[in-house]
Motif scaffolding. Structure first.
Motif, PDB file in Angstrom:
ATOM      1  N   VAL A 194      -7.172 -28.059   2.483  1.00 52.11           N
ATOM      2  CA  VAL A 194      -8.140 -28.743   1.634  1.00 52.11           C
ATOM      3  C   VAL A 194      -8.530 -29.994   2.403  1.00 52.11           C
ATOM      4  O   VAL A 194      -7.699 -30.885   2.612  1.00 52.11           O
ATOM      5  CB  VAL A 194      -7.538 -29.089   0.258  1.00 52.11           C
ATOM      6  N   LEU A 209     -12.603 -26.271   1.369  1.00 51.00           N
ATOM      7  CA  LEU A 209     -11.472 -25.421   1.720  1.00 51.00           C
ATOM      8  C   LEU A 209     -11.807 -24.847   3.089  1.00 51.00           C
ATOM      9  O   LEU A 209     -12.781 -24.102   3.230  1.00 51.00           O
ATOM     10  CB  LEU A 209     -11.274 -24.297   0.701  1.00 51.00           C
ATOM     11  N   LEU A 223     -12.331 -14.344  -1.197  1.00 46.36           N
ATOM     12  CA  LEU A 223     -12.599 -15.459  -2.103  1.00 46.36           C
ATOM     13  C   LEU A 223     -14.032 -15.401  -2.619  1.00 46.36           C
ATOM     14  O   LEU A 223     -14.293 -15.712  -3.788  1.00 46.36           O
ATOM     15  CB  LEU A 223     -12.334 -16.791  -1.401  1.00 46.36           C
ATOM     16  N   GLN A 226     -14.779 -13.726  -5.734  1.00 42.52           N
ATOM     17  CA  GLN A 226     -14.433 -14.464  -6.955  1.00 42.52           C
ATOM     18  C   GLN A 226     -15.353 -15.669  -7.160  1.00 42.52           C
ATOM     19  O   GLN A 226     -15.029 -16.581  -7.921  1.00 42.52           O
ATOM     20  CB  GLN A 226     -12.984 -14.944  -6.878  1.00 42.52           C
ATOM     21  N   LYS A 227     -16.493 -15.667  -6.480  1.00 40.90           N
ATOM     22  CA  LYS A 227     -17.390 -16.820  -6.480  1.00 40.90           C
ATOM     23  C   LYS A 227     -17.734 -17.291  -7.892  1.00 40.90           C
ATOM     24  O   LYS A 227     -17.649 -18.486  -8.210  1.00 40.90           O
ATOM     25  CB  LYS A 227     -18.663 -16.472  -5.713  1.00 40.90           C
ATOM     26  N   ILE A 230     -14.712 -18.913  -9.598  1.00 39.36           N
ATOM     27  CA  ILE A 230     -14.325 -20.171  -8.957  1.00 39.36           C
ATOM     28  C   ILE A 230     -15.304 -21.285  -9.322  1.00 39.36           C
ATOM     29  O   ILE A 230     -14.889 -22.387  -9.723  1.00 39.36           O
ATOM     30  CB  ILE A 230     -14.264 -19.980  -7.423  1.00 39.36           C
ATOM     31  N   TRP A 240     -21.024 -21.725   0.694  1.00 42.21           N
ATOM     32  CA  TRP A 240     -20.130 -20.727   1.283  1.00 42.21           C
ATOM     33  C   TRP A 240     -20.616 -20.460   2.709  1.00 42.21           C
ATOM     34  O   TRP A 240     -21.615 -19.788   2.914  1.00 42.21           O
ATOM     35  CB  TRP A 240     -20.138 -19.446   0.452  1.00 42.21           C
ATOM     36  N   PHE A 280     -10.348 -28.830  -5.932  1.00 44.45           N
ATOM     37  CA  PHE A 280     -10.243 -27.711  -4.988  1.00 44.45           C
ATOM     38  C   PHE A 280      -8.803 -27.200  -4.934  1.00 44.45           C
ATOM     39  O   PHE A 280      -8.557 -25.994  -4.929  1.00 44.45           O
ATOM     40  CB  PHE A 280     -10.703 -28.149  -3.596  1.00 44.45           C
ATOM     41  N   TYR A 281      -7.864 -28.125  -4.846  1.00 38.94           N
ATOM     42  CA  TYR A 281      -6.461 -27.714  -4.771  1.00 38.94           C
ATOM     43  C   TYR A 281      -6.082 -26.888  -5.995  1.00 38.94           C
ATOM     44  O   TYR A 281      -5.509 -25.801  -5.870  1.00 38.94           O
ATOM     45  CB  TYR A 281      -5.556 -28.940  -4.655  1.00 38.94           C
ATOM     46  N   PHE A 284      -7.973 -23.399  -6.007  1.00 37.77           N
ATOM     47  CA  PHE A 284      -7.750 -22.469  -4.906  1.00 37.77           C
ATOM     48  C   PHE A 284      -6.283 -22.175  -4.610  1.00 37.77           C
ATOM     49  O   PHE A 284      -5.978 -21.158  -3.978  1.00 37.77           O
ATOM     50  CB  PHE A 284      -8.405 -23.001  -3.623  1.00 37.77           C
ATOM     51  N   ARG A 287      -5.000 -18.770  -5.703  1.00 32.83           N
ATOM     52  CA  ARG A 287      -5.839 -17.739  -5.077  1.00 32.83           C
ATOM     53  C   ARG A 287      -5.509 -17.595  -3.593  1.00 32.83           C
ATOM     54  O   ARG A 287      -5.431 -16.484  -3.062  1.00 32.83           O
ATOM     55  CB  ARG A 287      -7.323 -18.072  -5.268  1.00 32.83           C
ATOM     56  N   VAL A 288      -5.330 -18.710  -2.913  1.00 32.62           N
ATOM     57  CA  VAL A 288      -5.016 -18.673  -1.485  1.00 32.62           C
ATOM     58  C   VAL A 288      -3.672 -17.986  -1.253  1.00 32.62           C
ATOM     59  O   VAL A 288      -3.531 -17.145  -0.355  1.00 32.62           O
ATOM     60  CB  VAL A 288      -5.010 -20.105  -0.911  1.00 32.62           C
TER      61      VAL A 288
END
Length: 309
Positions: A194, A209, A223, A226-227, A230, A240, A280-281, A284, A287-288
């Motif tokens: 991040v 990210l 990812l 899943q836009k 998210i 993106w 973001f953290y 994501f 998911r990450v």
């Protein structure tokens, strides 16, 4: 212990950003448990695990490994430290210079409700003035010797770090700033960060990210599938960028028409960055951790030409 989530928890406790390099690394006739890099300094970190009370045998092994690997940070983890072994680590920290650091850490397993057990680390021995050294790490670089741009970057990220600590979110951890155009914060998996980035020619800062590993394209497209979810969770659209000129990929949001040199505007810029980085953290991180590159089939994806929308 070598699992990414456990190394992340340990790193947060110690004020380090740990990335696994090897397990059971051979050092002469012995084998070291875990060898890591502190990605903020690129220095070696040796971790020795012991599931019971500390003993002389493990202390001897630890010093042998440290000598063989020239490790600068040595972390001894045990269920319980005897007073003599804690005192030995304190003594080692007193007699060695700041290039060698010794930590003693006791580990407990905690469970909340029906959740899986997770480790809790308690520091029983640490380098002298460690907290002060971490919080003042940015001063290790002499700003007088830096160019105007490098000095600006170092001061900018140092101030951002103070805001992140004050907000107390998931990124409220000590992180050594660097004189460069970005700052990266661990999200618990190697090859992902991040990041906060400064793009002065565009009068822009951005939260992102950033994915930089051999499977970056696959992870990016997984990812991107899943836009909608998210962006709905974040409450705003994202850029993106597959970055076709290289292997890396980036998912970001910008703050435009700003001047990073305008110190009077830093509080606004840093509040915006801190909020976006923490968001973001949170969105994501799980998911990450759940990404599996083998689940992406490139023949089913449209050919990307720069930004994916």
């Amino acid at each position: 212990m070598a699992r990414e989530e456990n190394l992340l928890t340990l790193g947060e406790t110690l004020g380090l950003e740990l990335e696994l390099e090897a397990q059971e690394r051979a050092v002469g006739p012995f084998r070291a448990d875990i060898l890591c890099k502190d990605i903020s300094t690129n220095a070696w970190v040796l971790i020795e695990n012991q599931l019971e009370r500390t003993d002389h045998s493990h202390l001897g092994q630890l010093l042998t490994y440290a000598s063989g690997l020239e490790a600068v940070t040595i972390v001894w983890i045990a269920a319980r430290f005897t007073e003599e072994h804690r005192s030995t680590l304190d003594w080692l920290n007193r007699i060695t210079d700041e290039t060698f650091r010794f930590f003693g850490v006791e580990v407990e397993l905690w469970r909340i409700g029906e959740s899986p057990a997770a480790p809790r680390f308690n520091i029983v021995s640490k380098p002298n003035n460690w907290n002060k050294l971490v919080t003042q790490a940015a001063r290790a670089i002499d700003e007088v010797e830096l160019t105007g741009t490098k000095a600006l970057q170092l001061a900018y990220w140092s101030a951002l770090g103070s805001v992140l600590m004050a907000k107390g979110g998931p990124l409220a951890r000590e992180r050594k700033p660097q004189p460069q155009s970005w700052m990266s914060y661990s999200i618990g998996r190697s090859g992902f960060g991040v990041n906060a980035a400064m793009v002065r020619p565009k009068r822009q800062v951005r939260a992102e990210l950033y994915i930089s590993n051999a499977d970056a394209k696959a992870f990016f497209h997984l990812l991107h599938e899943q836009k909608s979810e998210i962006e709905s969770e974040l409450g705003y659209a994202l850029d993106w960028d597959e970055l076709p000129e290289g292997r890396d990929t980036r998912i970001s949001t910008p703050l435009n028409e700003i001047d990073p040199e305008d110190r009077a505007d830093w509080p606004r810029q840093h509040d915006w960055l801190a909020a976006r980085l923490n968001e973001f953290y949170r969105v994501f991180v799980n998911r990450v951790k759940g990404l599996d590159a083998s689940a992406w089939h490139p023949e089913d994806a449209p050919e990307a030409q720069g930004p994916v929308v």
